[in-house]
Design a protein around this motif. Sequence first.
Motif, short mmCIF file in Angstrom:
data_model
loop_
_atom_site.label_atom_id
_atom_site.label_comp_id
_atom_site.label_asym_id
_atom_site.label_seq_id
_atom_site.Cartn_x
_atom_site.Cartn_y
_atom_site.Cartn_z
N LYS A 42 0.83 -1.20 0.00
CA LYS A 42 0.00 0.00 0.00
C LYS A 42 0.87 1.25 0.00
N ALA A 43 0.51 2.20 -0.85
CA ALA A 43 1.25 3.44 -0.98
C ALA A 43 0.51 4.57 -0.27
N ILE A 44 1.28 5.55 0.20
CA ILE A 44 0.68 6.74 0.79
C ILE A 44 0.11 7.62 -0.32
N GLU A 45 0.91 7.79 -1.39
CA GLU A 45 0.49 8.62 -2.52
C GLU A 45 1.25 8.18 -3.77
N GLU A 46 0.57 8.25 -4.91
CA GLU A 46 1.22 7.95 -6.18
C GLU A 46 1.57 9.28 -6.85
N VAL A 47 2.84 9.42 -7.21
CA VAL A 47 3.31 10.71 -7.74
C VAL A 47 3.82 10.63 -9.17
N GLY A 48 3.67 9.49 -9.83
CA GLY A 48 4.10 9.41 -11.22
C GLY A 48 4.09 7.99 -11.74
N THR A 49 4.50 7.86 -13.01
CA THR A 49 4.59 6.55 -13.66
C THR A 49 5.88 6.47 -14.46
N TYR A 50 6.30 5.23 -14.71
CA TYR A 50 7.49 4.97 -15.53
C TYR A 50 7.21 3.75 -16.38
N ASP A 51 7.28 3.94 -17.71
CA ASP A 51 7.06 2.85 -18.65
C ASP A 51 8.32 2.66 -19.49
N LYS A 100 12.38 8.17 -25.24
CA LYS A 100 12.85 8.20 -23.86
C LYS A 100 12.25 9.35 -23.05
N SER A 101 11.96 10.46 -23.68
CA SER A 101 11.43 11.59 -22.94
C SER A 101 9.98 11.37 -22.50
N LYS A 102 9.30 10.40 -23.09
CA LYS A 102 7.90 10.13 -22.73
C LYS A 102 7.75 8.93 -21.80
N ARG A 103 8.85 8.36 -21.36
CA ARG A 103 8.79 7.19 -20.48
C ARG A 103 8.35 7.56 -19.06
N VAL A 104 8.72 8.75 -18.62
CA VAL A 104 8.50 9.14 -17.24
C VAL A 104 7.47 10.27 -17.18
N VAL A 105 6.49 10.13 -16.28
CA VAL A 105 5.52 11.18 -15.99
C VAL A 105 5.56 11.37 -14.48
N LEU A 106 5.95 12.59 -14.02
CA LEU A 106 6.07 12.85 -12.59
C LEU A 106 5.28 14.09 -12.21
N ILE A 108 6.43 15.67 -5.50
CA ILE A 108 7.73 15.09 -5.15
C ILE A 108 8.53 16.08 -4.33
N ASP A 109 8.54 17.36 -4.75
CA ASP A 109 9.25 18.38 -3.98
C ASP A 109 8.68 18.50 -2.57
N HIS A 110 7.36 18.41 -2.44
CA HIS A 110 6.74 18.47 -1.11
C HIS A 110 7.22 17.32 -0.23
N TRP A 111 7.20 16.10 -0.75
CA TRP A 111 7.59 14.94 0.04
C TRP A 111 9.07 14.97 0.39
N ILE A 135 14.19 11.46 -11.44
CA ILE A 135 13.88 12.85 -11.06
C ILE A 135 14.92 13.79 -11.65
N LYS A 136 16.19 13.41 -11.57
CA LYS A 136 17.26 14.25 -12.12
C LYS A 136 17.10 14.42 -13.63
N LYS A 137 16.75 13.34 -14.33
CA LYS A 137 16.57 13.43 -15.78
C LYS A 137 15.39 14.32 -16.15
N VAL A 138 14.31 14.25 -15.37
CA VAL A 138 13.15 15.10 -15.66
C VAL A 138 13.49 16.56 -15.41
N LYS A 139 14.21 16.84 -14.32
CA LYS A 139 14.55 18.23 -14.00
C LYS A 139 15.49 18.84 -15.02
N THR A 140 16.48 18.06 -15.49
CA THR A 140 17.45 18.58 -16.46
C THR A 140 16.97 18.45 -17.90
N GLY A 141 16.01 17.57 -18.14
CA GLY A 141 15.53 17.35 -19.51
C GLY A 141 16.52 16.57 -20.35
N ASN A 142 17.49 15.92 -19.71
CA ASN A 142 18.53 15.18 -20.43
C ASN A 142 18.23 13.69 -20.34
#
Length: 127
Positions: free
Chosen positions: A32-41, A47-53, A58-61, A76-83
């Motif tokens: 059981k999860a407290i909260e779901e904050v994204g998906t990864y396929d 590659k840029s569409k694999r992660v949805v956050l 995430i910043d709050h937690w 998270i690092k890849k989403v923030k940098t876009g690399n």
Amino acid sequence: MAVRIRMKRIGRTHRPFYRICVMHQQNARDGKAIEEVGTYDPMVADKSKRVVLKMDRIDHWVSVGAQPSDKVAVLIKKVKTGNFGTAKAPAPMLAPKERPKPAPAEEAPAAEAPATEGEAAEAPAES
């Protein structure tokens, strides 16, 4: 209470799909999860569409002490940098290599046969 941001696998066999969840550290992977904050396929080609956050959640937690797992920290690092990098190009198709044909076995020269009478008369005699 130790809270982690980690992945929960929900995909079928040979077709992985993950939800990125905030959960207690001692819960089972698919617990059981407290909260779901994204998906990864990982099966999506782009590659840029694999992660949805949900970066705001995430910043709050993270601000209240949640620790991301190693893999989630990388995402998270890849989403923030876009690399996200680029996918490797497939290897070029090459024609099958032909096997070299074995060289025909060279026959050893046969020992000289004794000369016949007619040939012996023509050859000069050595002295």
